[in-house]
Design an enzyme around this catalytic site. Structure first.
Site, PDB file in Angstrom:
ATOM      1  N   ARG A 121      -0.781   7.381  -7.544  1.00 24.10           N
ATOM      2  CA  ARG A 121      -0.300   8.321  -7.454  1.00 24.10           C
ATOM      3  C   ARG A 121       0.386   8.603  -9.037  1.00 24.10           C
ATOM      4  O   ARG A 121       0.860   9.483  -8.727  1.00 24.10           O
ATOM      5  CB  ARG A 121       0.478   8.225  -6.720  1.00 24.10           C
ATOM      6  N   GLN A 127      -2.219  14.851  -8.074  1.00 24.37           N
ATOM      7  CA  GLN A 127      -1.121  14.788  -7.622  1.00 24.37           C
ATOM      8  C   GLN A 127      -1.972  16.038  -6.451  1.00 24.37           C
ATOM      9  O   GLN A 127      -2.485  15.795  -5.221  1.00 24.37           O
ATOM     10  CB  GLN A 127      -0.225  16.069  -8.012  1.00 24.37           C
ATOM     11  N   ASP A 130      -4.001  14.364  -3.786  1.00 22.51           N
ATOM     12  CA  ASP A 130      -3.579  13.318  -3.102  1.00 22.51           C
ATOM     13  C   ASP A 130      -3.011  13.322  -1.625  1.00 22.51           C
ATOM     14  O   ASP A 130      -1.707  14.046  -0.990  1.00 22.51           O
ATOM     15  CB  ASP A 130      -1.817  12.991  -3.901  1.00 22.51           C
ATOM     16  N   SER A 133      -0.245  11.937   0.340  1.00 23.37           N
ATOM     17  CA  SER A 133       0.846  12.626   0.338  1.00 23.37           C
ATOM     18  C   SER A 133       1.184  14.201   0.979  1.00 23.37           C
ATOM     19  O   SER A 133       2.092  13.900   1.755  1.00 23.37           O
ATOM     20  CB  SER A 133       1.365  13.202  -1.220  1.00 23.37           C
ATOM     21  N   TYR A 226       8.659  -1.441 -10.744  1.00 19.23           N
ATOM     22  CA  TYR A 226       8.477  -0.941  -9.609  1.00 19.23           C
ATOM     23  C   TYR A 226       9.075  -1.487  -8.917  1.00 19.23           C
ATOM     24  O   TYR A 226       9.185  -3.076  -8.581  1.00 19.23           O
ATOM     25  CB  TYR A 226       7.524  -0.375  -9.302  1.00 19.23           C
TER      26      TYR A 226
END
Length: 387
Positions: A121, A127, A130, A133, A226
């Protein structure tokens, strides 16, 4: 001969379809042959006639399984996977994390698989592929509608001749895709909204949706910066912190999910028992493996002794099947456009998207991410496969 692309009819209870008539029409214009299993789109309100009008050929389940590229929402049953042959490609949300033996077998059969759960991602050009998402966004939206339906009071402030009703106070735990959509939807329905996250980086996103940002005092990051999984002590500290926030809210929506693993418990039994009567919890992490809210059960609504309502959310995108299918089908289309070059399938495993997205190819587990999850050694070289 043109490449044949198919869409399977999903298992009973799943209403989505992996290819919509609109995408079928676009694939036809690119000279693909498209086979749709009869009845595949019915749950998403797409008839067989819609597909034939878009240029698809209707086929049996077995005919759809013979396509060069087979698309699906979820992983087909094992007997169907065994029918796939060397050189075929399967694309979908295949949940490979807890199925090492199965995927090793698929790989040995020479079947290529692309699993959307493995899509990196952080790569911007990925994107539009994805699916995680696109589907989680729908889940976040639907979660708020479920909460509003279960909540025994108004969501917005209402001024009537009989008096004024205060707006509901909504707390969304987790400000990733599903959480941000939930925050935005709750705000549009007139609630007073707060968003909680363990990442300081989430503050701006939460506040951009006119919500109050509650950033955890438990700040944890890995070597890459992260957020990492919390250890037991950190989880207990987070739960204690959340207990105070939960008491102040009427609706709590939790969104923490870990593919293939037990979801973290972020709302303790103590917090549920301290909630006032009529408080609604919607647990998007609820599954057979557990949930984010102690006491939640998948696809079940539980009312506690103190009058709190816990909704173990099921597969929410399937409940908004048409919009979910439209988005998912576009993810599939974009993926096909990415891996087919000059009318040939091209899986370049040196590509920073495909090196993780492609779960199996060339007779082995090829995804770098999946190999780490399975405890396999890193691949020494990348390979490119063309069909």
């Amino acid at each position: 001969m043109p490449l044949v692309i198919s869409a399977l009819k999903e298992k009973k209870g799943e209403n989505r379809v992996s290819l919509t008539p609109d995408v079928v029409s676009k694939l036809n214009k690119k000279k693909f042959k498209v086979v749709i299993e009869k009845g595949a789109g019915q749950g998403a309100f797409y008839s067989d006639e819609d597909y034939t009008a878009a240029g698809a050929e209707l086929g049996t389940h077995l005919a759809a399984l013979k396509a060069d590229i087979v698309t699906t929402v979820y992983r087909p049953i094992d007997s169907d996977l065994e029918r796939l042959k060397k050189g075929q490609t399967l694309i979908g949300m295949l949940n490979p994390f807890s199925a090492q033996e199965l995927f090793t077998k698929i790989a040995s059969a020479g079947v290529n698989t692309l699993s959307f759960e493995l899509l990196p991602r952080t790569v911007s050009r990925a994107q539009n592929m994805d699916a995680n998402s696109s589907q989680k966004s729908i889940a976040g939206y639907k979660a708020v509608l479920m909460a509003a339906n279960a909540y025994p009071e108004y969501f917005p402030m209402m001024m009537t001749a009989a008096g004024t009703a205060r707006p509901a106070k909504v707390l969304v735990i987790g400000a990733a895709v599903a959480g941000l959509q939930a925050i935005g939807t709750a705000h549009r329905l007139g609630a007073v909204v707060s968003g909680y996250d363990i990442r300081e980086d989430a503050r701006d996103q939460i506040e951009s949706l006119a919500a109050k940002a509650l950033i955890s005092s438990v700040q944890v990051k890995d070597e890459n910066g992260y957020a990492r999984a919390l250890n037991d002590d950190e989880r207990k500290a987070q739960q204690a912190e959340l207990e105070g926030f939960i008491k102040e809210n009427d609706v709590i929506i939790t969104t923490a999910q870990v593919p293939g693993q037990k979801p973290p418990v972020v709302v303790s039994k103590k917090a549920v028992e301290a909630a006032k009567a009529g408080t609604v919890f919607v647990d998007l992490g609820s599954s057979d493996l557990g949930g984010n809210v102690e006491g939640s059960k998948p696809e079940t609504t539980v009312t506690t002794k103190n009058g709190a309502i816990i909704i173990g959310a099921g597969d929410l995108p399937s409940q908004i099947a048409k919009s979910a299918s439209d988005m998912y089908s576009k993810n599939i289309e974009n993926t096909i456009n990415y891996i087919v070059k000059d009318e040939k399938l091209s899986l370049d495993l040196s590509d920073d998207v495909l090196k993780d997205l492609v779960a199996t190819s060339n007779g082995e587990i090829s995804s770098a991410f999946l190999r780490r999850r399975y405890g396999l050694s890193a691949k020494e070289e990348t390979k490119k496969e063309e069909v």
